[in-house]
Design an enzyme around this catalytic site. Sequence first.
Site, PDB file in Angstrom:
ATOM      1  CG  HIS A   1      -1.895  -0.995   1.422  1.00  0.00           C
ATOM      2  ND1 HIS A   1      -1.929  -1.842   2.503  1.00  0.00           N
ATOM      3  CD2 HIS A   1      -2.964  -1.332   0.652  1.00  0.00           C
ATOM      4  CE1 HIS A   1      -2.972  -2.649   2.409  1.00  0.00           C
ATOM      5  NE2 HIS A   1      -3.620  -2.372   1.293  1.00  0.00           N
TER       6      HIS A   1
ATOM      7  CE  LYS B   1     -14.699  -4.838   2.139  1.00  0.00           C
ATOM      8  NZ  LYS B   1     -13.474  -4.355   1.505  1.00  0.00           N
TER       9      LYS B   1
ATOM     10  NE  ARG C   1      -3.034  -7.240  -4.191  1.00  0.00           N
ATOM     11  CZ  ARG C   1      -3.786  -7.345  -3.123  1.00  0.00           C
ATOM     12  NH1 ARG C   1      -3.264  -7.713  -1.985  1.00  0.00           N
ATOM     13  NH2 ARG C   1      -5.077  -7.086  -3.184  1.00  0.00           N
TER      14      ARG C   1
ATOM     15  CB  SER D   1      -4.158  -6.520   4.959  1.00  0.00           C
ATOM     16  OG  SER D   1      -3.926  -5.286   4.343  1.00  0.00           O
TER      17      SER D   1
HETATM   18  P1  ADP Z   1      -9.985  -3.080  -0.192  1.00  0.00           P
HETATM   19  O1  ADP Z   1     -10.785  -3.759   0.888  1.00  0.00           O
HETATM   20  O2  ADP Z   1     -10.577  -1.788  -0.645  1.00  0.00           O
HETATM   21  O3  ADP Z   1      -9.561  -3.964  -1.340  1.00  0.00           O
HETATM   22  P2  ADP Z   1      -7.194  -3.164   0.653  1.00  0.00           P
HETATM   23  O4  ADP Z   1      -6.599  -2.435   1.810  1.00  0.00           O
HETATM   24  O5  ADP Z   1      -7.136  -4.648   0.660  1.00  0.00           O
HETATM   25  O6  ADP Z   1      -8.670  -2.613   0.575  1.00  0.00           O
HETATM   26  O7  ADP Z   1      -6.529  -2.668  -0.695  1.00  0.00           O
HETATM   27  C1  ADP Z   1      -6.611  -1.335  -1.106  1.00  0.00           C
HETATM   28  C2  ADP Z   1      -5.981  -1.212  -2.492  1.00  0.00           C
HETATM   29  O8  ADP Z   1      -4.581  -1.480  -2.405  1.00  0.00           O
HETATM   30  C3  ADP Z   1      -6.532  -2.206  -3.520  1.00  0.00           C
HETATM   31  O9  ADP Z   1      -6.589  -1.563  -4.776  1.00  0.00           O
HETATM   32  C4  ADP Z   1      -5.489  -3.296  -3.536  1.00  0.00           C
HETATM   33  O10 ADP Z   1      -5.452  -3.975  -4.795  1.00  0.00           O
HETATM   34  C5  ADP Z   1      -4.211  -2.485  -3.308  1.00  0.00           C
HETATM   35  N1  ADP Z   1      -3.133  -3.283  -2.745  1.00  0.00           N
HETATM   36  C6  ADP Z   1      -3.149  -4.042  -1.626  1.00  0.00           C
HETATM   37  N2  ADP Z   1      -1.962  -4.674  -1.448  1.00  0.00           N
HETATM   38  C7  ADP Z   1      -1.174  -4.318  -2.504  1.00  0.00           C
HETATM   39  C8  ADP Z   1       0.150  -4.658  -2.939  1.00  0.00           C
HETATM   40  N3  ADP Z   1       0.900  -5.520  -2.263  1.00  0.00           N
HETATM   41  N4  ADP Z   1       0.607  -4.095  -4.078  1.00  0.00           N
HETATM   42  C9  ADP Z   1      -0.177  -3.256  -4.791  1.00  0.00           C
HETATM   43  N5  ADP Z   1      -1.431  -2.901  -4.453  1.00  0.00           N
HETATM   44  C10 ADP Z   1      -1.929  -3.429  -3.331  1.00  0.00           C
END
Ligand code: ADP
Length: 162
Positions: A17, A41, A90, A128
């Site tokens: 992130h 959620k 990803r 996460s």
């Molecule tokens: P959500 O519940 O909105 O998907 P996340 O916190 O899981 O929230 O992810 C927020 C954004 O960050 C999403 O677009 C996700 O694809 C991106 N993201 C999460 N981890 C990574 C990573 N390792 N590399 C690139 N983007 C990521």
Amino acid sequence: MVRAIYPGSFDPITYGHIDIARRASTLFDELYVVVMENKKKNYTFTVEERVEMVKECLKDIPNIHVDTFSGLLVEYTAQKNIDVVIRGLRAVTDFEYELQMALANKEIRNGVETIFLMTDKNYSFLSSSLVKEVASFGGKISQWVPEFVEIMVRKKYEKHAK
Ligand code: ADP
């Protein structure tokens, strides 16, 4: 002034992130990193904890504003006059959900564009959930999250273990 929003659960924020937020902050005048709160959620961390971690990890980037929101994403973009949504991609597995959300957002508020930044090659597998899974078994997570986050995650799982 071009403003963008990077929304997410950030439950917790990881280096994946942080990398996306850092790169997006160089592309736009202002970047709103918004911790979303969706009542349906089940988060591991409270919204206050998630905001605290995001703020700590991004505090050195002056054009980033950290906020929280519990409504529809497009409502937030309308309120703040934001036309660009940033999301990270990803693997192909992210694509279907992201495409659906991007099209839905555009349908609800015409003019909102979603821009995808490709993950850094070092973080393409990082999520996460992975951090929490490994931490729950006492494994090393310092390669995936900053120390501040690591301490918060450890505390959470110590509490759970008791
Ligand atoms: P959500 O519940 O909105 O998907 P996340 O916190 O899981 O929230 O992810 C927020 C954004 O960050 C999403 O677009 C996700 O694809 C991106 N993201 C999460 N981890 C990574 C990573 N390792 N590399 C690139 N983007 C990521």
